[in-house]
Design a protein around this motif. Sequence first.
Motif, PDB file in Angstrom:
ATOM      1  N   ASP A 337       0.829  -1.218   0.000  1.00 35.30           N
ATOM      2  CA  ASP A 337       0.000   0.000   0.000  1.00 35.30           C
ATOM      3  C   ASP A 337       0.858   1.261   0.000  1.00 35.30           C
ATOM      4  O   ASP A 337       0.519   2.253  -0.660  1.00 35.30           O
ATOM      5  CB  ASP A 337      -0.929  -0.002   1.218  1.00 35.30           C
ATOM      6  CG  ASP A 337      -2.034  -1.037   1.106  1.00 35.30           C
ATOM      7  OD1 ASP A 337      -2.250  -1.543  -0.020  1.00 35.30           O
ATOM      8  OD2 ASP A 337      -2.671  -1.348   2.127  1.00 35.30           O
ATOM      9  N   ALA A 338       1.972   1.219   0.731  1.00 37.97           N
ATOM     10  CA  ALA A 338       2.858   2.389   0.765  1.00 37.97           C
ATOM     11  C   ALA A 338       3.455   2.652  -0.621  1.00 37.97           C
ATOM     12  O   ALA A 338       3.611   3.807  -1.034  1.00 37.97           O
ATOM     13  CB  ALA A 338       3.978   2.168   1.780  1.00 37.97           C
ATOM     14  N   SER A 339       3.767   1.582  -1.352  1.00 40.03           N
ATOM     15  CA  SER A 339       4.294   1.736  -2.711  1.00 40.03           C
ATOM     16  C   SER A 339       3.282   2.432  -3.615  1.00 40.03           C
ATOM     17  O   SER A 339       3.619   3.348  -4.372  1.00 40.03           O
ATOM     18  CB  SER A 339       4.638   0.367  -3.303  1.00 40.03           C
ATOM     19  OG  SER A 339       5.613  -0.296  -2.531  1.00 40.03           O
ATOM     20  N   PHE A 340       2.025   2.007  -3.520  1.00 39.49           N
ATOM     21  CA  PHE A 340       0.978   2.635  -4.324  1.00 39.49           C
ATOM     22  C   PHE A 340       0.754   4.092  -3.901  1.00 39.49           C
ATOM     23  O   PHE A 340       0.494   4.958  -4.738  1.00 39.49           O
ATOM     24  CB  PHE A 340      -0.328   1.855  -4.197  1.00 39.49           C
ATOM     25  CG  PHE A 340      -0.282   0.469  -4.786  1.00 39.49           C
ATOM     26  CD1 PHE A 340       0.403   0.215  -5.962  1.00 39.49           C
ATOM     27  CD2 PHE A 340      -0.922  -0.592  -4.156  1.00 39.49           C
ATOM     28  CE1 PHE A 340       0.458  -1.062  -6.508  1.00 39.49           C
ATOM     29  CE2 PHE A 340      -0.887  -1.871  -4.692  1.00 39.49           C
ATOM     30  CZ  PHE A 340      -0.193  -2.107  -5.875  1.00 39.49           C
ATOM     31  N   ALA A 341       0.858   4.347  -2.598  1.00 39.51           N
ATOM     32  CA  ALA A 341       0.647   5.708  -2.105  1.00 39.51           C
ATOM     33  C   ALA A 341       1.714   6.668  -2.629  1.00 39.51           C
ATOM     34  O   ALA A 341       1.406   7.781  -3.068  1.00 39.51           O
ATOM     35  CB  ALA A 341       0.640   5.713  -0.576  1.00 39.51           C
ATOM     36  N   VAL A 342       2.973   6.245  -2.596  1.00 41.66           N
ATOM     37  CA  VAL A 342       4.053   7.082  -3.125  1.00 41.66           C
ATOM     38  C   VAL A 342       3.832   7.337  -4.612  1.00 41.66           C
ATOM     39  O   VAL A 342       4.010   8.463  -5.103  1.00 41.66           O
ATOM     40  CB  VAL A 342       5.425   6.414  -2.891  1.00 41.66           C
ATOM     41  CG1 VAL A 342       6.527   7.208  -3.579  1.00 41.66           C
ATOM     42  CG2 VAL A 342       5.712   6.313  -1.389  1.00 41.66           C
ATOM     43  N   SER A 343       3.418   6.301  -5.355  1.00 39.99           N
ATOM     44  CA  SER A 343       3.154   6.457  -6.788  1.00 39.99           C
ATOM     45  C   SER A 343       2.053   7.479  -7.035  1.00 39.99           C
ATOM     46  O   SER A 343       2.149   8.313  -7.953  1.00 39.99           O
ATOM     47  CB  SER A 343       2.741   5.113  -7.401  1.00 39.99           C
ATOM     48  OG  SER A 343       3.748   4.147  -7.240  1.00 39.99           O
ATOM     49  N   GLY A 344       0.999   7.423  -6.216  1.00 40.05           N
ATOM     50  CA  GLY A 344      -0.106   8.366  -6.358  1.00 40.05           C
ATOM     51  C   GLY A 344       0.313   9.800  -6.089  1.00 40.05           C
ATOM     52  O   GLY A 344      -0.092  10.727  -6.806  1.00 40.05           O
ATOM     53  N   VAL A 345       1.135   9.991  -5.064  1.00 40.49           N
ATOM     54  CA  VAL A 345       1.606  11.341  -4.730  1.00 40.49           C
ATOM     55  C   VAL A 345       2.459  11.906  -5.866  1.00 40.49           C
ATOM     56  O   VAL A 345       2.314  13.077  -6.252  1.00 40.49           O
ATOM     57  CB  VAL A 345       2.404  11.322  -3.412  1.00 40.49           C
ATOM     58  CG1 VAL A 345       3.108  12.660  -3.184  1.00 40.49           C
ATOM     59  CG2 VAL A 345       1.479  11.022  -2.244  1.00 40.49           C
ATOM     60  N   LEU A 346       3.355  11.096  -6.418  1.00 44.87           N
ATOM     61  CA  LEU A 346       4.201  11.556  -7.517  1.00 44.87           C
ATOM     62  C   LEU A 346       3.365  11.888  -8.756  1.00 44.87           C
ATOM     63  O   LEU A 346       3.667  12.843  -9.484  1.00 44.87           O
ATOM     64  CB  LEU A 346       5.246  10.499  -7.858  1.00 44.87           C
ATOM     65  CG  LEU A 346       6.317  10.261  -6.780  1.00 44.87           C
ATOM     66  CD1 LEU A 346       7.262   9.146  -7.195  1.00 44.87           C
ATOM     67  CD2 LEU A 346       7.105  11.533  -6.501  1.00 44.87           C
ATOM     68  N   ALA A 347       2.315  11.111  -9.004  1.00 42.65           N
ATOM     69  CA  ALA A 347       1.419  11.419 -10.123  1.00 42.65           C
ATOM     70  C   ALA A 347       0.747  12.769  -9.910  1.00 42.65           C
ATOM     71  O   ALA A 347       0.585  13.555 -10.856  1.00 42.65           O
ATOM     72  CB  ALA A 347       0.369  10.319 -10.281  1.00 42.65           C
ATOM     73  N   LEU A 348       0.363  13.080  -8.682  1.00 45.00           N
ATOM     74  CA  LEU A 348      -0.260  14.374  -8.385  1.00 45.00           C
ATOM     75  C   LEU A 348       0.734  15.519  -8.565  1.00 45.00           C
ATOM     76  O   LEU A 348       0.347  16.619  -8.988  1.00 45.00           O
ATOM     77  CB  LEU A 348      -0.820  14.373  -6.958  1.00 45.00           C
ATOM     78  CG  LEU A 348      -2.060  13.496  -6.736  1.00 45.00           C
ATOM     79  CD1 LEU A 348      -2.452  13.498  -5.267  1.00 45.00           C
ATOM     80  CD2 LEU A 348      -3.227  13.973  -7.599  1.00 45.00           C
ATOM     81  N   VAL A 349       1.996  15.284  -8.239  1.00 43.54           N
ATOM     82  CA  VAL A 349       3.026  16.305  -8.495  1.00 43.54           C
ATOM     83  C   VAL A 349       3.111  16.579 -10.000  1.00 43.54           C
ATOM     84  O   VAL A 349       3.217  17.731 -10.435  1.00 43.54           O
ATOM     85  CB  VAL A 349       4.396  15.844  -7.952  1.00 43.54           C
ATOM     86  CG1 VAL A 349       5.492  16.822  -8.372  1.00 43.54           C
ATOM     87  CG2 VAL A 349       4.344  15.726  -6.435  1.00 43.54           C
ATOM     88  N   ALA A 350       3.046  15.512 -10.802  1.00 43.00           N
ATOM     89  CA  ALA A 350       3.060  15.676 -12.260  1.00 43.00           C
ATOM     90  C   ALA A 350       1.840  16.450 -12.739  1.00 43.00           C
ATOM     91  O   ALA A 350       1.939  17.282 -13.656  1.00 43.00           O
ATOM     92  CB  ALA A 350       3.121  14.307 -12.940  1.00 43.00           C
ATOM     93  N   VAL A 351       0.689  16.196 -12.127  1.00 42.49           N
ATOM     94  CA  VAL A 351      -0.530  16.939 -12.477  1.00 42.49           C
ATOM     95  C   VAL A 351      -0.332  18.431 -12.225  1.00 42.49           C
ATOM     96  O   VAL A 351      -0.689  19.281 -13.059  1.00 42.49           O
ATOM     97  CB  VAL A 351      -1.740  16.413 -11.673  1.00 42.49           C
ATOM     98  CG1 VAL A 351      -2.946  17.352 -11.833  1.00 42.49           C
ATOM     99  CG2 VAL A 351      -2.126  15.010 -12.133  1.00 42.49           C
TER     100      VAL A 351
END
Length: 382
Positions: A337-351
């Motif tokens: 879950d932590a791996s997915f959470a970090v991925s989601g945060v980085l995607a939001l930075v890209a947004v």
Amino acid sequence: MMIPELPAYLTKLGGQEYIGLIIALFTFTAGVSRPFSGKITDTVGRVPVMAFGSLVCFICGFLYPYLLTVGGFLTLRLIHGFSTGTKPTATSAYVADVVPANRRGEAMGMLGLFTAMGMSLGPAIGSWLATDFSMNVMFWTSSAFALLSIGILLQMPETLVNTQPFRFSLLRLKKDEIFDKNALPPFIVLLLQSFSSGVILTVISAVSASLGVTNKGLFFTVYTVASLVVRVVFSKTSDRYGRLPVLFISTAVLAVSMVLLILTDSPAWFWTSAIVYGMSWGMNSPTVTAWTADLSDEKTRGRAMATMYIALEAGIGLGALGAGWLLNNVVGEAGIDASFAVSGVLALVAVGYLGWLWQKGRRVASHQTNEADDMALLDGEP
């Protein structure tokens, strides 16, 4: 074909603690070779570089059954990365050569369509071969497909004008030949996006097993089919509305897919996550590639494509390493879950970055329009 089965295969060899390196080593070599492949693509030609990448796939697929130690397996993964470090660079430059600029988004979507078809069928077929026959049969089958691609490539006409014969001096890179500054914005966006791919490649087989999904390749099949459908239906979207608006929306969808994976506790949620993830990449991949082609100089298009793919490899490698570390150091599903959470945060930075570029571009366009109107008034035009 082989990626879903490799974590379990390495574990059987006694290398469970090195699972994160399966993808990381592959992408490291791919990333390191990108500047060289970009230069050779712009000098020797597109077709020779594509053929070299397929040749590496053929050789490595054939050798996996004979290297039965952890060290031998990881060494082969390192070498195998040269395939991805060369072929996609030349392929993208080749496609950009043969289509008009105002249809690049559509063309990259069609290229991605056939890529997605291979990616959707490959993992499921690979898992079936490994389960019903053997890992060796799976390895050799992947090698045979690579050989077929070489046969096709050798029949394709070269698109680069004024090609040069290969010489080892071409492997000496100057500072300005390593990274194409024109491709910096796509580089940043793809680096942030592709972290999620490294995570998915590393942990999704464990998620499949925990939910009772025996074919570890089916997640890849579902998400690539979803991406295939998106490419077919929306292939012209970025040509019509612009690269930045499309990437803004598709990257936000990528972040949503990571949230869905965190919430996954049943096969239904699992397949829903795969579909949403596939939808995001169905738009992300061809649009980023077309955007890079737009920003590149025609004479150094291979270098620009190589720069973009460096971001892809770096993001996937970092995602794989991060996920591997979390799997080994965080108890239970919390690491996944932590791996997915970090991925989601980085995607939001890209947004956020894409939103800033989009607004900046609109302000510049508005300013240029106002200047044109003022000049028309001074010239006495209505």
